[in-house]
Design an enzyme around this catalytic site. Structure first.
Site, mmCIF file in Angstrom:
data_model
loop_
_atom_site.group_PDB
_atom_site.id
_atom_site.type_symbol
_atom_site.label_atom_id
_atom_site.label_comp_id
_atom_site.label_asym_id
_atom_site.label_seq_id
_atom_site.Cartn_x
_atom_site.Cartn_y
_atom_site.Cartn_z
ATOM 1 N N ARG A 148 0.861 -1.182 0.000
ATOM 2 C CA ARG A 148 0.000 0.000 0.000
ATOM 3 C C ARG A 148 0.899 1.235 0.000
ATOM 4 O O ARG A 148 2.058 1.165 0.439
ATOM 5 C CB ARG A 148 -0.894 0.031 1.231
ATOM 6 C CG ARG A 148 -1.834 -1.158 1.377
ATOM 7 C CD ARG A 148 -2.645 -1.039 2.663
ATOM 8 N NE ARG A 148 -3.610 -2.126 2.825
ATOM 9 C CZ ARG A 148 -3.376 -3.233 3.526
ATOM 10 N NH1 ARG A 148 -2.203 -3.389 4.146
ATOM 11 N NH2 ARG A 148 -4.299 -4.171 3.631
ATOM 12 N N LYS A 172 -2.273 -2.151 7.897
ATOM 13 C CA LYS A 172 -3.463 -1.593 8.542
ATOM 14 C C LYS A 172 -3.586 -2.117 9.970
ATOM 15 O O LYS A 172 -3.290 -3.273 10.248
ATOM 16 C CB LYS A 172 -4.726 -1.968 7.746
ATOM 17 C CG LYS A 172 -4.898 -1.183 6.463
ATOM 18 C CD LYS A 172 -6.244 -1.467 5.835
ATOM 19 C CE LYS A 172 -6.500 -0.571 4.634
ATOM 20 N NZ LYS A 172 -7.824 -0.825 4.026
ATOM 21 N N HIS A 244 -2.357 1.960 -5.723
ATOM 22 C CA HIS A 244 -3.101 0.709 -5.569
ATOM 23 C C HIS A 244 -3.104 -0.106 -6.866
ATOM 24 O O HIS A 244 -3.269 -1.327 -6.830
ATOM 25 C CB HIS A 244 -4.534 1.001 -5.112
ATOM 26 C CG HIS A 244 -4.853 0.375 -3.790
ATOM 27 N ND1 HIS A 244 -4.163 0.655 -2.633
ATOM 28 C CD2 HIS A 244 -5.780 -0.560 -3.437
ATOM 29 C CE1 HIS A 244 -4.651 -0.054 -1.635
ATOM 30 N NE2 HIS A 244 -5.628 -0.801 -2.091
ATOM 31 N N ARG A 247 -0.323 -2.451 -6.618
ATOM 32 C CA ARG A 247 -0.651 -3.514 -5.655
ATOM 33 C C ARG A 247 -1.565 -4.552 -6.302
ATOM 34 O O ARG A 247 -1.344 -5.761 -6.177
ATOM 35 C CB ARG A 247 -1.311 -2.876 -4.436
ATOM 36 C CG ARG A 247 -1.738 -3.824 -3.331
ATOM 37 C CD ARG A 247 -2.137 -2.993 -2.116
ATOM 38 N NE ARG A 247 -2.981 -3.682 -1.168
ATOM 39 C CZ ARG A 247 -2.516 -4.456 -0.181
ATOM 40 N NH1 ARG A 247 -1.228 -4.655 -0.056
ATOM 41 N NH2 ARG A 247 -3.350 -5.027 0.673
ATOM 42 N N HIS A 270 -4.130 -9.043 3.805
ATOM 43 C CA HIS A 270 -5.587 -9.065 3.901
ATOM 44 C C HIS A 270 -6.007 -9.904 5.097
ATOM 45 O O HIS A 270 -5.540 -11.040 5.266
ATOM 46 C CB HIS A 270 -6.209 -9.662 2.640
ATOM 47 C CG HIS A 270 -6.167 -8.748 1.461
ATOM 48 N ND1 HIS A 270 -6.295 -9.197 0.168
ATOM 49 C CD2 HIS A 270 -6.015 -7.398 1.381
ATOM 50 C CE1 HIS A 270 -6.224 -8.177 -0.664
ATOM 51 N NE2 HIS A 270 -6.060 -7.078 0.052
ATOM 52 N N TYR A 279 -9.349 -11.026 -6.939
ATOM 53 C CA TYR A 279 -8.408 -11.191 -8.041
ATOM 54 C C TYR A 279 -8.745 -12.385 -8.910
ATOM 55 O O TYR A 279 -8.367 -12.432 -10.078
ATOM 56 C CB TYR A 279 -6.980 -11.308 -7.489
ATOM 57 C CG TYR A 279 -6.577 -10.041 -6.771
ATOM 58 C CD1 TYR A 279 -6.281 -8.888 -7.482
ATOM 59 C CD2 TYR A 279 -6.552 -9.975 -5.383
ATOM 60 C CE1 TYR A 279 -5.953 -7.714 -6.829
ATOM 61 C CE2 TYR A 279 -6.219 -8.805 -4.728
ATOM 62 C CZ TYR A 279 -5.928 -7.674 -5.455
ATOM 63 O OH TYR A 279 -5.627 -6.509 -4.816
#
Length: 302
Positions: A148, A172, A244, A247, A270, A279
């Site tokens: 990110r 995150k 992004h 990414r 994630h 994806y």
């Protein structure tokens, strides 16, 4: 109790108790401020303890005229979280957003670039000045590791474990993960550290920051966006490019070449495999290949 005091208290809770990132907390704050502004404009003098379901519904109806369904869903989700906090702290007995319907939104597939187009982006960087070498290293690192933008600008020298072939990433919610990095990207980082960074005097507090601006401070998110935007314009790219995008491209290319979805989930940081599964929708041939290669009855004769 007024709105500003409870908002400050709530944002502190998100930071300390839930450990959310600054960007996520800022997003929650912006959405709550939309409600506060609406109440001011309508001259509705009501506290967060007394505000009713009807007033919340009227606010949502008003903003629905101005923003997309996706943004509406985010605002409602943010309000729900805020009033859940108020109920949790016994400021209210009920959550006035419980009956609000969140707009149905389709799954938005992420934009991606092929490896060839990313190569063109990198080739368009002007390497005649030190910032060019730095910018190339940033893009190579993001694409090499699926980072990110907040993760790449916060990388530290002490996060590099090249002997083991990994970098440490703070993602995150301040969650750490270790991401493998291939040798070519390592070489670019080593060159930047050895040849470019020593000519910049880090300001206090930025001594360990990997990527520095000309004044010796860390880069901003906006600066990385601008770097990519200008490169896309330079090569006449027919789509918008953001950090992004790199990414998403990282994850998609790995999937196309046979990487396991769980491994990609771990590298991207994630929390849920559901987030990573988007994806698969970009390349449905992956599902066909999985069945043809791994189904136990694939070699049975007719």
């Amino acid at each position: 109790m007024n709105w500003q005091s409870i908002l400050k208290e709530y944002l502190t809770f998100l930071n300390i108790e839930r450990g959310l990132s600054k960007n996520t907390i800022d997003s929650y704050g912006r959405d709550l401020k939309k409600l506060i502004l609406y109440l001011d404009e309508k001259e509705i003098n009501i506290s967060p303890v007394k505000i009713s379901e009807t007033t919340i519904q009227e606010f949502v109806y008003e903003i629905a005229k101005k923003i997309s369904s996706r943004s509406q869903a985010r605002v409602i989700s943010g309000l729900r979280s805020f009033f859940d906090y108020m109920v949790f702290e016994d400021y209210r007995k009920t959550n006035p957003t419980d009956l609000l319907e969140i707009p149905k939104i389709g799954r938005k597939l992420p934009d991606t670039l092929s490896d060839k187009k990313i190569g063109k982006l990198i080739a368009a960087i002007d390497l005649s000045h030190p910032q060019g070498e730095r910018n190339r290293t940033i893009i190579e690192t993001m694409y090499a590791c699926g980072l990110r933008v907040s993760e790449v600008i916060n990388l530290k020298l002490s996060d590099l474990f090249f002997n083991e072939g990994f970098i440490r990433v703070l993602g995150k919610g301040n969650k750490q993960r270790y991401v493998p990095i291939y040798r070519k990207a390592q070489k670019y980082i080593d060159f930047y550290i050895d040849q470019i960074r020593p000519h910049i005097e880090p300001q206090k507090g930025y001594e360990d920051t990997l990527f520095l601006n000309r004044r010796g401070k860390g880069l901003t998110r906006q600066m990385v966006f601008i770097i990519l935007k200008n490169l896309a314009i330079k090569i006449n790219l027919d789509k918008k490019v953001s950090p992004h995008t790199l990414r998403h491209s990282f994850a998609t290319e790995l999937l196309k070449h046979g990487a396991d979805l769980r491994a990609i989930q771990q590298m991207l940081g994630h929390e849920s495999i559901t987030t990573t599964e988007v994806y698969v929708h970009l390349d449905r041939s992956y599902l066909k290949d999985v069945v043809e290669n791994f189904h136990p009855r694939k070699n049975l004769k007719d």
